[in-house]
Design a protein around this motif. Structure first.
Motif, short mmCIF file in Angstrom:
data_model
loop_
_atom_site.label_atom_id
_atom_site.label_comp_id
_atom_site.label_asym_id
_atom_site.label_seq_id
_atom_site.Cartn_x
_atom_site.Cartn_y
_atom_site.Cartn_z
N LEU A 72 6.73 -0.79 2.17
CA LEU A 72 5.64 -1.57 2.74
C LEU A 72 4.56 -1.84 1.70
CD1 LEU A 72 5.08 0.17 6.21
CD2 LEU A 72 6.48 -1.84 5.68
N ASP A 73 3.96 -3.03 1.81
CA ASP A 73 2.78 -3.40 1.03
C ASP A 73 1.60 -3.39 2.00
OD1 ASP A 73 0.94 -4.35 -0.75
OD2 ASP A 73 2.03 -6.18 -1.25
N ILE A 74 0.87 -2.28 2.04
CA ILE A 74 -0.13 -2.05 3.07
C ILE A 74 -1.51 -2.44 2.55
CG2 ILE A 74 -1.28 -0.27 4.45
CD1 ILE A 74 1.39 1.26 4.40
N TYR A 75 -2.20 -3.25 3.34
CA TYR A 75 -3.60 -3.57 3.06
C TYR A 75 -4.42 -3.12 4.25
CZ TYR A 75 -7.87 -6.18 2.09
OH TYR A 75 -9.17 -6.53 1.86
N ALA A 76 -5.41 -2.25 3.98
CA ALA A 76 -6.21 -1.67 5.05
C ALA A 76 -7.69 -1.82 4.71
CB ALA A 76 -5.85 -0.20 5.22
N PRO A 77 -8.31 -2.94 5.09
CA PRO A 77 -9.70 -3.16 4.73
C PRO A 77 -10.69 -2.30 5.50
CG PRO A 77 -8.90 -4.97 6.07
CD PRO A 77 -7.71 -4.11 5.77
N HIS A 78 -10.28 -1.76 6.68
CA HIS A 78 -11.23 -1.03 7.53
C HIS A 78 -10.77 0.37 7.91
CE1 HIS A 78 -13.44 -4.77 7.93
NE2 HIS A 78 -12.32 -5.38 8.31
N ASP A 79 -9.50 0.68 7.80
CA ASP A 79 -8.96 1.95 8.28
C ASP A 79 -8.21 2.67 7.16
OD1 ASP A 79 -9.51 1.59 11.24
OD2 ASP A 79 -8.28 -0.18 10.86
N ASN A 80 -7.67 3.86 7.48
CA ASN A 80 -6.72 4.51 6.59
C ASN A 80 -5.51 3.59 6.41
OD1 ASN A 80 -8.32 6.87 6.67
ND2 ASN A 80 -7.24 7.59 8.49
N GLY A 81 -4.94 3.59 5.21
CA GLY A 81 -3.71 2.83 5.03
C GLY A 81 -2.59 3.39 5.88
N ILE A 82 -2.38 4.71 5.81
CA ILE A 82 -1.42 5.41 6.65
C ILE A 82 -2.10 6.64 7.23
CG2 ILE A 82 0.74 6.73 6.70
CD1 ILE A 82 1.78 4.94 4.47
N THR A 83 -1.97 6.85 8.51
CA THR A 83 -2.44 8.06 9.18
C THR A 83 -1.23 8.80 9.71
OG1 THR A 83 -4.53 6.99 9.81
CG2 THR A 83 -3.92 9.01 10.99
N ALA A 84 -1.00 10.02 9.22
CA ALA A 84 0.18 10.81 9.59
C ALA A 84 -0.28 12.04 10.37
CB ALA A 84 0.96 11.22 8.36
N LEU A 85 0.14 12.13 11.63
CA LEU A 85 -0.24 13.23 12.51
C LEU A 85 0.99 13.95 13.05
CD1 LEU A 85 -3.06 11.35 14.48
CD2 LEU A 85 -3.30 12.78 12.44
N ALA A 99 -9.94 0.12 1.67
CA ALA A 99 -11.33 -0.12 1.31
C ALA A 99 -12.31 0.84 2.00
CB ALA A 99 -11.72 -1.56 1.64
N MET A 100 -12.13 1.12 3.30
CA MET A 100 -13.13 1.88 4.05
C MET A 100 -12.58 3.15 4.68
SD MET A 100 -15.24 -1.27 5.81
CE MET A 100 -16.50 -0.18 6.48
N GLY A 101 -11.35 3.52 4.36
CA GLY A 101 -10.77 4.78 4.81
C GLY A 101 -10.07 5.44 3.65
N SER A 102 -9.14 6.32 3.95
CA SER A 102 -8.29 6.91 2.92
C SER A 102 -7.03 6.08 2.75
CB SER A 102 -7.91 8.34 3.31
OG SER A 102 -9.04 9.20 3.26
N GLY A 103 -6.40 6.19 1.60
CA GLY A 103 -5.11 5.52 1.43
C GLY A 103 -4.08 6.13 2.35
N ILE A 104 -3.92 7.46 2.28
CA ILE A 104 -3.08 8.21 3.21
C ILE A 104 -3.91 9.38 3.71
CG2 ILE A 104 -1.02 9.64 3.51
CD1 ILE A 104 0.32 8.01 1.31
#
Length: 363
Positions: A72-85, A99-104
């Motif tokens: 995947l080519d993930i762009y996350a301007p407002h959230d985490n790129g990936i959130t793993a729970l 931009a405004m969260g964590s990458g992972i």
């Protein structure tokens, strides 16, 4: 001296944006990048891989234990790129820009494996301190036995931050331009994460960075840091490799270049003690002892090895180490009483280890 002092909460999740990422998950069976050693270019160690065909995606939220997120080519301007729970998640062969969260960001994701990734925090200014301490490229919390391998990460508050993650294994990391602000500013920090290992890495900063320690083991006993390069620091209190409030850690074959406040350090932190750490075949060169990049001068007067132990603790060891071109050639070890007799530090010229370079063939 160290950066991280606390466990951070993830940014608030935007479920609507995450839905786009969930829909973009590829079907199982897609082949990811197979990275293998190669040589070439710019004096560094190069590691290249097979071609990966990346699919555009928004932020991704895991849905089940054992999920595979790949290509995947993930762009996350407002959230985490990936959130793993979830547990046993694999993230591989992805590019992530946030931009405004964590990458992972992962929490409670025991056995998570992150591999063949390129992560960039695009929310920073061209130089200087980042806008928030919460924008790490990888942040793991309470993730037992995590694995991070073949990752390039740039411009994070810290590039990799693991807290309460015992047994984490990290290797083949290319890390750049840590941006802070305090208490972040590390290329890698282990926080309350004993028995963690970091091997085969380069942690490079420069005039655009806002650093604390390049590598930090904070309240993390029995950690191993080996075969790496830490390059450039502009913090008045930051150290190349810091073992803080940690017992029986080991640092082998690490070069520290262009450090100011110290190259290698093992000290108590508050009421948390320190002792029994070892520095073996570690080298420092080209230090500085004046203000840099608009920040104050180092507070240690150009110290090379900073060693203290808590009451009753085993002394530290320094064996077969080397220094060269020091800004303060008389300020080598403090306190010597905290180091076993027979320590060895030679003054001689040496060429530092080449930086790591990972080549990802994204399409």
């Amino acid at each position: 001296m160290s950066g991280g002092r606390q466990s951070l909460e993830p940014p608030r999740l935007n479920r609507r944006r995450l839905l786009a990422g969930l829909l973009a998950l590829p079907a199982s069976g897609v082949v990811g990048a197979a990275v293998h050693p190669a040589q070439g270019g710019s004096g560094g160690k190069w590691f290249g891989g097979a071609v990966s065909f990346l699919r555009p995606s928004g932020p991704v939220l895991t849905r089940a234990d054992g999920q595979i997120i790949e290509n995947l080519d993930i762009y996350a301007p407002h959230d985490n790129g990936i959130t793993a729970l979830h547990q046993g998640v694999i993230v591989r062969s992805c590019r992530i820009r946030h931009a405004m969260g964590s990458g992972i960001y992962a929490r409670g994701a025991a056995g998570i494996r992150l591999q063949d990734l390129e992560i960039d925090h695009v929310g920073v200014p061209p130089s200087g301190t980042g806008p928030s301490q919460n924008r790490n490229n990888i942040e793991l919390e309470s993730c037992l036995d995590a694995i991070i391998i073949r990752v390039k990460a740039s411009r994070g508050s810290s590039n990799i931050y693991v807290v309460d993650c015992p047994g984490t294994q990290m290797s083949f990391l290319e890390l750049h331009d840590a941006r802070g602000p305090f208490p972040r500013g590390q290329n890698v920090q282990f926080n309350r994460s004993p028995d963690t290992s970091l091997e085969e890495f380069s942690a490079e900063n420069g005039p655009t960075s806002f650093t604390e320690d390049n590598i930090s083991a904070f309240h993390s006993d029995r950690c191993t840091i080996r075969r790496g390069l830490v390059f450039y620091n502009n913090s008045p209190t930051g150290v190349g490799v810091m073992l803080e409030g940690s017992f029986n850690c080991r640092v082998d074959d690490v070069d520290a270049v262009k450090q100011g406040n110290g190259a290698f350090s093992a000290v108590p932190q508050g009421k948390v003690g320190s002792g029994g750490c070892s520095f073996n075949r570690c080298r420092s060169r080209d230090t500085y002892n004046e203000p840099r990049d608009g920040r104050d001068a180092p507070t240690s007067n150009g110290l090379s090895f900073h060693t203290r132990i808590s009451e009753g603790a085993e002394k530290h060891s320094i064996r077969d180490c080397c220094v060269y071109a020091l800004a303060n050639p008389r300020n080598i070890i403090w306190q010597r009483a905290a180091v076993h007799a027979g320590w060895s530090i030679e003054r001689k010229a040496f060429d530092p280890r080449p930086p790591l370079r990972l080549a990802f063939n994204w399409q």
